[in-house]
Design an enzyme around this catalytic site. Structure first.
Site, PDB file in Angstrom:
ATOM      1  N   THR A 132      -4.166   5.170   7.588  1.00 46.99           N
ATOM      2  CA  THR A 132      -5.131   4.185   7.076  1.00 46.99           C
ATOM      3  C   THR A 132      -4.680   2.778   7.468  1.00 46.99           C
ATOM      4  OG1 THR A 132      -3.939   4.107   4.977  1.00 46.99           O
ATOM      5  CG2 THR A 132      -5.871   5.556   5.051  1.00 46.99           C
ATOM      6  N   SER A 133      -3.699   2.695   8.394  1.00 41.87           N
ATOM      7  CA  SER A 133      -3.126   1.365   8.677  1.00 41.87           C
ATOM      8  C   SER A 133      -3.771   0.690   9.882  1.00 41.87           C
ATOM      9  CB  SER A 133      -1.612   1.480   8.838  1.00 41.87           C
ATOM     10  OG  SER A 133      -1.030   1.696   7.573  1.00 41.87           O
ATOM     11  N   ARG A 134      -3.370   1.058  11.063  1.00 36.37           N
ATOM     12  CA  ARG A 134      -3.975   0.509  12.269  1.00 36.37           C
ATOM     13  C   ARG A 134      -3.999   1.605  13.332  1.00 36.37           C
ATOM     14  NH1 ARG A 134      -5.963  -2.657   9.559  1.00 36.37           N
ATOM     15  NH2 ARG A 134      -5.811  -4.928   9.557  1.00 36.37           N
ATOM     16  N   HIS A 173     -12.890   2.904   8.936  1.00 34.62           N
ATOM     17  CA  HIS A 173     -12.155   1.745   8.400  1.00 34.62           C
ATOM     18  C   HIS A 173     -12.758   1.286   7.063  1.00 34.62           C
ATOM     19  CE1 HIS A 173      -9.223  -1.479   9.932  1.00 34.62           C
ATOM     20  NE2 HIS A 173      -9.258  -1.527   8.614  1.00 34.62           N
ATOM     21  N   GLN A 174     -12.904   2.241   6.159  1.00 36.80           N
ATOM     22  CA  GLN A 174     -13.537   1.917   4.883  1.00 36.80           C
ATOM     23  C   GLN A 174     -12.563   1.951   3.708  1.00 36.80           C
ATOM     24  OE1 GLN A 174     -16.179   5.652   4.528  1.00 36.80           O
ATOM     25  NE2 GLN A 174     -15.558   5.342   2.417  1.00 36.80           N
ATOM     26  N   ALA A 175     -11.247   2.112   4.016  1.00 37.66           N
ATOM     27  CA  ALA A 175     -10.284   2.274   2.917  1.00 37.66           C
ATOM     28  C   ALA A 175     -10.303   1.083   1.956  1.00 37.66           C
ATOM     29  CB  ALA A 175      -8.881   2.484   3.475  1.00 37.66           C
ATOM     30  N   PHE A 176     -10.610  -0.097   2.477  1.00 38.34           N
ATOM     31  CA  PHE A 176     -10.590  -1.310   1.631  1.00 38.34           C
ATOM     32  C   PHE A 176     -11.852  -1.452   0.791  1.00 38.34           C
ATOM     33  CE2 PHE A 176     -13.833  -4.038   3.492  1.00 38.34           C
ATOM     34  CZ  PHE A 176     -14.146  -3.292   4.632  1.00 38.34           C
ATOM     35  N   GLU A 189     -11.188   1.503  17.976  1.00 39.40           N
ATOM     36  CA  GLU A 189     -12.298   1.418  17.014  1.00 39.40           C
ATOM     37  C   GLU A 189     -13.188   0.198  17.221  1.00 39.40           C
ATOM     38  OE1 GLU A 189      -9.806   1.194  13.387  1.00 39.40           O
ATOM     39  OE2 GLU A 189     -10.797  -0.708  12.969  1.00 39.40           O
ATOM     40  N   ILE A 207       0.837  -1.208   0.000  1.00 38.23           N
ATOM     41  CA  ILE A 207       0.000   0.000   0.000  1.00 38.23           C
ATOM     42  C   ILE A 207       0.870   1.256   0.000  1.00 38.23           C
ATOM     43  CG2 ILE A 207      -1.734   1.290   1.306  1.00 38.23           C
ATOM     44  CD1 ILE A 207      -2.720  -1.514   2.355  1.00 38.23           C
ATOM     45  N   ASP A 216      -8.505   6.657   9.036  1.00 41.47           N
ATOM     46  CA  ASP A 216      -9.475   5.633   8.645  1.00 41.47           C
ATOM     47  C   ASP A 216      -9.525   4.551   9.716  1.00 41.47           C
ATOM     48  OD1 ASP A 216     -11.312   4.447   6.745  1.00 41.47           O
ATOM     49  OD2 ASP A 216      -9.786   2.892   6.452  1.00 41.47           O
TER      50      ASP A 216
HETATM   51  P1  NAD Z   1       2.804  -4.838   3.713  1.00 42.20           P
HETATM   52  O1  NAD Z   1       3.129  -5.980   4.595  1.00 42.20           O
HETATM   53  O2  NAD Z   1       2.775  -5.045   2.232  1.00 42.20           O
HETATM   54  O3  NAD Z   1       3.820  -3.637   3.991  1.00 42.20           O
HETATM   55  C1  NAD Z   1       4.143  -3.194   5.264  1.00 42.20           C
HETATM   56  C2  NAD Z   1       5.520  -2.543   5.182  1.00 42.20           C
HETATM   57  O4  NAD Z   1       5.804  -1.957   6.450  1.00 42.20           O
HETATM   58  C3  NAD Z   1       6.646  -3.536   4.870  1.00 42.20           C
HETATM   59  O5  NAD Z   1       7.423  -3.073   3.783  1.00 42.20           O
HETATM   60  C4  NAD Z   1       7.457  -3.563   6.165  1.00 42.20           C
HETATM   61  O6  NAD Z   1       8.868  -3.753   5.941  1.00 42.20           O
HETATM   62  C5  NAD Z   1       7.162  -2.170   6.694  1.00 42.20           C
HETATM   63  N1  NAD Z   1       7.466  -2.020   8.110  1.00 42.20           N
HETATM   64  C6  NAD Z   1       7.465  -2.961   9.085  1.00 42.20           C
HETATM   65  N2  NAD Z   1       7.828  -2.399  10.258  1.00 42.20           N
HETATM   66  C7  NAD Z   1       8.057  -1.092   9.995  1.00 42.20           C
HETATM   67  C8  NAD Z   1       8.477  -0.002  10.792  1.00 42.20           C
HETATM   68  N3  NAD Z   1       8.730  -0.152  12.097  1.00 42.20           N
HETATM   69  N4  NAD Z   1       8.609   1.204  10.201  1.00 42.20           N
HETATM   70  C9  NAD Z   1       8.362   1.370   8.887  1.00 42.20           C
HETATM   71  N5  NAD Z   1       7.967   0.368   8.079  1.00 42.20           N
HETATM   72  C10 NAD Z   1       7.809  -0.845   8.637  1.00 42.20           C
HETATM   73  O7  NAD Z   1       1.419  -4.267   4.248  1.00 42.20           O
HETATM   74  P2  NAD Z   1       0.314  -3.465   3.423  1.00 42.20           P
HETATM   75  O8  NAD Z   1      -0.593  -4.441   2.752  1.00 42.20           O
HETATM   76  O9  NAD Z   1       0.965  -2.409   2.633  1.00 42.20           O
HETATM   77  O10 NAD Z   1      -0.528  -2.840   4.642  1.00 42.20           O
HETATM   78  C11 NAD Z   1      -0.070  -1.675   5.314  1.00 42.20           C
HETATM   79  C12 NAD Z   1      -1.024  -1.387   6.471  1.00 42.20           C
HETATM   80  O11 NAD Z   1      -2.346  -1.116   5.970  1.00 42.20           O
HETATM   81  C13 NAD Z   1      -1.180  -2.519   7.486  1.00 42.20           C
HETATM   82  O12 NAD Z   1      -1.196  -1.963   8.791  1.00 42.20           O
HETATM   83  C14 NAD Z   1      -2.558  -3.080   7.185  1.00 42.20           C
HETATM   84  O13 NAD Z   1      -3.117  -3.681   8.328  1.00 42.20           O
HETATM   85  C15 NAD Z   1      -3.284  -1.810   6.783  1.00 42.20           C
HETATM   86  N6  NAD Z   1      -4.507  -2.005   5.994  1.00 42.20           N
HETATM   87  C16 NAD Z   1      -5.568  -1.187   6.232  1.00 42.20           C
HETATM   88  C17 NAD Z   1      -6.738  -1.319   5.466  1.00 42.20           C
HETATM   89  C18 NAD Z   1      -7.929  -0.416   5.674  1.00 42.20           C
HETATM   90  O14 NAD Z   1      -9.025  -0.718   5.163  1.00 42.20           O
HETATM   91  N7  NAD Z   1      -7.798   0.700   6.350  1.00 42.20           N
HETATM   92  C19 NAD Z   1      -6.807  -2.323   4.498  1.00 42.20           C
HETATM   93  C20 NAD Z   1      -5.697  -3.127   4.275  1.00 42.20           C
HETATM   94  C21 NAD Z   1      -4.533  -2.968   5.026  1.00 42.20           C
END
Ligand code: NAD
Length: 342
Positions: A244-246, A307-310, A275, A166, A270
């Site tokens: 948008t991550s956690r 949490h609607q990004a997906f 939440e 992402i 998001d």
């Molecule tokens: P991914 O596993 O492809 O990428 C995560 C990246 O973070 C990796 O390159 C990893 O090396 C890096 N990383 C790990 N520890 C780190 C740190 N301390 N500092 C910086 N970078 C670090 O994951 P993704 O699919 O790109 O997902 C990213 C985030 O988005 C996750 O938290 C996931 O849960 C979240 N997400 C949210 C939604 C949503 O609807 N809001 C949907 C999907 C994923």
């Protein structure tokens, strides 16, 4: 009747927790003709609700279900053999306990990274250009522009934390604005960065120099409260933060303090630290008991989505397709799709 009973007996029963209408719609459609018997539950999985998986071989869960050790023990006692996450993140599953209890865990590692990255950029644009406020104003026939001044993203420094699936797409989109995109990731991807003219840097430099911060890293013990009072203090005054991550990547109390002091210029979320039990629910008409969320909601420079990004057609189709493939492959004894097992 006997044939029907036999057919049902040969099906793989799946207890699906935290289901919404769109989950049912996409899962049922994608599983058409497959030997899967869905048992949809609207409530979330926890140790208390695990008994609802009685008779199921697998449980299918989402981001706010709680598969902690107590829950997994209850599932193991019911002979549940598989947890199929219909999401990428797995911080809500105790993987050590699952391994010890012989429960396999599979996920959907990438459904549409574009959906999430595009939402992150969309949130930033709405927040910065105050589109959400303008929309309401114009509907009230208030065509005044006072208070709606934003800034160009062009020329700003955007710091991407985490350049996984992402984060890389978000970085590429921000590059399209001709922003200066910098990134931090413990596992950098130099070839990709060269291609898109993105500069890797250390986290401290990124925090100190970014006008916009966008978080794209997983939640693990080491990344919990990555943005806290100390790290937020090192960010540029007026910084805009997009998450948008956690939710737990940001210490909400520290964020609110930084918004109140004016150090943080804007926040687009998001995801939210607490939440669970709030996001994905219709609580309109009820009293919101979460004081910090209530506080965040009244800042004019905070924009929150639930949490609607997906939530795109493409992502839901892919989640359903891969979840069903994971379940069927498990039933066949594997092997799983590359990268789906945990
Ligand atoms: P991914 O596993 O492809 O990428 C995560 C990246 O973070 C990796 O390159 C990893 O090396 C890096 N990383 C790990 N520890 C780190 C740190 N301390 N500092 C910086 N970078 C670090 O994951 P993704 O699919 O790109 O997902 C990213 C985030 O988005 C996750 O938290 C996931 O849960 C979240 N997400 C949210 C939604 C949503 O609807 N809001 C949907 C999907 C994923």
């Amino acid at each position: 009747m006997a044939d029907e009973a036999k057919e049902i007996e040969s099906m793989i029963e799946i207890a699906v927790y935290d289901t919404k209408t769109y989950d049912r719609e996409f899962l049922v459609r994608a599983a058409s003709g497959e030997p899967i018997l869905w048992r949809f539950h609207e409530f979330r999985l926890s140790a208390d609700t695990a008994p609802a998986a009685q008779g199921a071989k697998a449980v299918c869960i989402f981001v706010n279900d709680q598969a902690d050790r107590a829950c997994l023990e209850a599932l193991a006692a019911l002979n549940v053999k598989l947890i199929a996450l219909r999401c990428a993140g797995y911080n809500n599953v105790d993987l050590t306990a699952a391994r010890e209890l012989g429960i396999a865990v599979v996920r959907v590692p990438a459904y549409s990274p574009h959906a999430v990255a595009e939402h992150a950029v969309g949130l930033l644009l709405s927040l910065n250009r105050k589109i959400h406020r303008a929309y309401n104003r114009v509907r009230e026939l208030n065509f005044s522009l006072s208070g709606l001044v934003g800034f160009d993203i062009h020329g700003k420094t955007v710091g991407i934390i985490g350049t996984g699936r992402i984060g890389r797409i978000a970085a590429q989109i921000f590059s399209g604005f001709e922003a200066k995109v910098i990134a931090y990731d413990p596992i950098p991807m130099p070839d990709w960065a060269n291609t898109y003219h993105i500069q890797y840097t250390d986290l401290n430099t990124l925090l100190a120099t970014s006008d916009i911060l966008s978080l794209h890293l997983p939640l693990v013990a080491e990344t919990r409260h990555l943005l806290n009072s100390q790290t937020i203090a090192t960010t540029k005054p007026g910084v805009f933060i997009v998450n948008t991550s956690r939710g737990k990547l940001i210490d909400t109390t520290a964020l609110i303090a930084a918004l109140k002091s004016g150090h943080v210029g804007g926040v687009a979320l998001d995801v939210y630290e607490e939440e669970e039990g709030i996001f994905f629910q219709d609580l309109s008409g009820q009293v919101l008991l979460d004081d910090e969320l209530s506080h965040l909601l009244i800042f004019p420079n905070v924009l929150i989505t639930s949490h609607q990004a997906f939530l795109t057609y493409e992502a839901l189709s892919e989640i359903a397709r891969v979840t069903i493939k994971n379940i069927l492959q498990f039933d066949d004894g594997g092997p799983f799709l590359e990268g789906t097992t945990l």
